[in-house]
Scaffold this motif. Structure first.
Motif, PDB file in Angstrom:
ATOM      1  N   ARG A  17       4.334  -9.719   0.187  1.00 56.56           N
ATOM      2  CA  ARG A  17       4.343  -8.994   1.275  1.00 56.56           C
ATOM      3  C   ARG A  17       4.999 -10.110   2.412  1.00 56.56           C
ATOM      4  NH1 ARG A  17       6.062  -6.628   5.652  1.00 56.56           N
ATOM      5  NH2 ARG A  17       4.888  -5.187   6.983  1.00 56.56           N
ATOM      6  N   THR A  18       6.178  -9.913   3.266  1.00 53.60           N
ATOM      7  CA  THR A  18       6.484 -11.021   4.198  1.00 53.60           C
ATOM      8  C   THR A  18       6.706 -10.231   5.595  1.00 53.60           C
ATOM      9  OG1 THR A  18       7.591 -12.215   2.285  1.00 53.60           O
ATOM     10  CG2 THR A  18       8.357 -12.724   4.667  1.00 53.60           C
ATOM     11  N   TYR A  19       6.174 -10.855   6.557  1.00 54.49           N
ATOM     12  CA  TYR A  19       6.186 -10.397   7.862  1.00 54.49           C
ATOM     13  C   TYR A  19       7.537 -11.324   8.662  1.00 54.49           C
ATOM     14  CZ  TYR A  19       1.544  -8.330   7.503  1.00 54.49           C
ATOM     15  OH  TYR A  19       0.591  -7.234   7.116  1.00 54.49           O
ATOM     16  N   GLY A  20       8.263 -10.477   9.215  1.00 51.62           N
ATOM     17  CA  GLY A  20       9.555 -11.125   9.910  1.00 51.62           C
ATOM     18  C   GLY A  20      10.457 -11.630   9.053  1.00 51.62           C
ATOM     19  N   LEU A  55      -3.842  -7.503   2.213  1.00 52.44           N
ATOM     20  CA  LEU A  55      -3.931  -7.147   0.878  1.00 52.44           C
ATOM     21  C   LEU A  55      -4.625  -5.634   0.980  1.00 52.44           C
ATOM     22  CD1 LEU A  55      -3.980  -7.063  -2.307  1.00 52.44           C
ATOM     23  CD2 LEU A  55      -5.932  -8.636  -2.423  1.00 52.44           C
ATOM     24  N   LEU A  56      -5.746  -5.637   1.680  1.00 54.70           N
ATOM     25  CA  LEU A  56      -6.819  -4.576   1.954  1.00 54.70           C
ATOM     26  C   LEU A  56      -5.763  -3.495   2.620  1.00 54.70           C
ATOM     27  CD1 LEU A  56     -10.074  -5.582   3.463  1.00 54.70           C
ATOM     28  CD2 LEU A  56      -9.494  -5.095   0.979  1.00 54.70           C
ATOM     29  N   GLY A  61      -2.653   1.781   1.449  1.00 51.58           N
ATOM     30  CA  GLY A  61      -1.432   2.462   1.857  1.00 51.58           C
ATOM     31  C   GLY A  61      -1.097   2.295   3.417  1.00 51.58           C
ATOM     32  N   LEU A  62      -1.725   1.574   4.038  1.00 49.19           N
ATOM     33  CA  LEU A  62      -1.221   1.540   5.483  1.00 49.19           C
ATOM     34  C   LEU A  62      -0.364   0.554   5.821  1.00 49.19           C
ATOM     35  CD1 LEU A  62      -5.092   1.259   6.937  1.00 49.19           C
ATOM     36  CD2 LEU A  62      -3.647   3.255   7.048  1.00 49.19           C
ATOM     37  N   ASP A  63       0.152  -0.507   4.551  1.00 48.66           N
ATOM     38  CA  ASP A  63       0.953  -1.329   4.859  1.00 48.66           C
ATOM     39  C   ASP A  63       1.722  -1.418   3.408  1.00 48.66           C
ATOM     40  OD1 ASP A  63       2.937  -3.275   5.612  1.00 48.66           O
ATOM     41  OD2 ASP A  63       1.314  -4.828   5.733  1.00 48.66           O
ATOM     42  N   ALA A  76      -0.381   5.957  -7.791  1.00 49.99           N
ATOM     43  CA  ALA A  76       0.504   4.656  -7.267  1.00 49.99           C
ATOM     44  C   ALA A  76       0.678   4.926  -5.661  1.00 49.99           C
ATOM     45  CB  ALA A  76       1.799   4.849  -7.984  1.00 49.99           C
ATOM     46  N   ILE A  77      -0.333   4.352  -5.021  1.00 53.02           N
ATOM     47  CA  ILE A  77      -0.507   4.749  -3.491  1.00 53.02           C
ATOM     48  C   ILE A  77       0.561   4.098  -2.917  1.00 53.02           C
ATOM     49  CG2 ILE A  77      -1.759   2.474  -3.325  1.00 53.02           C
ATOM     50  CD1 ILE A  77      -2.488   5.401  -1.117  1.00 53.02           C
ATOM     51  N   ASP A  78       1.279   3.377  -3.315  1.00 52.48           N
ATOM     52  CA  ASP A  78       2.727   2.812  -2.456  1.00 52.48           C
ATOM     53  C   ASP A  78       4.035   3.804  -2.792  1.00 52.48           C
ATOM     54  OD1 ASP A  78       2.575   1.988  -5.026  1.00 52.48           O
ATOM     55  OD2 ASP A  78       3.486  -0.051  -4.901  1.00 52.48           O
ATOM     56  N   GLN A  79       3.729   4.710  -3.378  1.00 50.87           N
ATOM     57  CA  GLN A  79       4.820   5.783  -3.923  1.00 50.87           C
ATOM     58  C   GLN A  79       4.618   7.085  -3.036  1.00 50.87           C
ATOM     59  OE1 GLN A  79       7.405   4.910  -5.837  1.00 50.87           O
ATOM     60  NE2 GLN A  79       6.517   2.858  -5.905  1.00 50.87           N
TER      61      GLN A  79
END
Ligand SMILES: Nc1ncnc2c1ncn2[C@@H]1O[C@H](COP(=O)(O)OP(=O)(O)OP(=O)(O)O)[C@@H](O)[C@H]1O
Ligand SMILES: [Mg+2]
Length: 234
Positions: A17-20, A55-56, A61-63, A76-79
């Motif tokens: 996960r990269t921000y910006g 990570l949390l 699935g909030l991010d 698969a929470i990210d789906q």
């Protein structure tokens, strides 16, 4: 890795996960592999900025990560779509975050009861017994009729934990849940969490700087600079 639903409660593979972007890019997660068995109590440690909250948030699935995969309880929470994720969290996960999220115009008791009303089909007296038992275990039974603004920070934090535990969730994710507690109170709260993990089989992942939490956990996972650097044994 796909994994069957029961192989692990949480299975994270290659999560980045990269921000910006450009010069301002912050690589908060750099390929995290992380797995938690059902009923395990994992303390997630590491210096400030190492990626614990990121990570949390991804587990919930909030991010979303930029790459990698996440399965929680075989889903698969990210789906999931936004709405699906909201409903899925409601059914499966309890969350304790730094901002406690108590509803200001409800008493302590009502703040906890509201979770049972949403999640379970219980009679009024069954709900009352369950809420009272949870508040007593956390040492806040005498504050049941207080509004959040009439409580100290540490008392509010314990009500937030009561909200998380009262419906006996399959998974509990907490970010610094003992940050406002003195060490004796923190010990008592951790004992309740440990008991819940073993009796109700709740899988717990708790991000913390508190060595008491780390000592209570069944396993320690340390992060540094967006990566997992140390995985303890049970
Ligand atoms: N929304 C955001 N936008 C930009 N950068 C962010 C954002 N959220 C977090 N970061 C950055 O990502 C990195 C990881 O942050 P994170 O909050 O996950 O750390 P942490 O381990 O939880 O720290 P702490 O112990 O202080 O809570 C940090 O460098 C942080 O500045
Ligand atoms: Mg954090």
């Amino acid at each position: 890795m796909t994994g069957s639903p029961n192989s692990a409660a949480i299975e994270v593979t290659g999560l980045a996960r990269t921000y910006g972007s450009g010069d301002a890019a912050v690589r908060a997660l750099r390929g995290v592999d992380f797995s938690v068995s059902s009923g395990e109590f994992v303390a997630l440690t590491g210096p400030s900025g190492s990626g614990k909250t990121t990570l949390l948030n991804c587990l919930l699935g909030l991010d979303r990560g930029d790459s990698g995969s996440i399965e929680v309880l075989g889903t698969a929470i990210d789906q999931l779509s936004y709405e699906q994720a909201v409903e899925w969290r409601r059914q499966n996960i309890a969350i304790v975050f730094q901002a406690t999220g108590l509803i200001p115009h409800l008493s302590g008791h009502e703040n906890v009861d509201v979770v049972l009303r949403i999640k379970e089909q219980l009679s009024r007296s069954e709900r009352r017994d369950r809420v009272d038992a949870t508040l007593d275990a956390l040492g806040i039974g005498d504050l049941a009729n207080h509004l959040p603004e009439e409580m100290s920070g540490g008392q509010r934090q314990r009500f937030a934990i009561a909200r998380a535990l009262v419906a006996r969730p399959a998974v509990l994710i907490a970010d610094e849940p003992t940050g406002e507690l003195d060490s004796d109170t923190a010990q008592a709260v951790l004992a309740v969490l440990r008991t819940e993990a073993s009796n109700a089989g709740t899988t717990m992942v708790i991000a913390t700087h508190d060595s008491l939490v780390a000592d209570s956990a069944s396993r320690l996972v340390a992060m540094s600079d967006g990566q997992i650097t140390e995985v303890g044994n049970e």
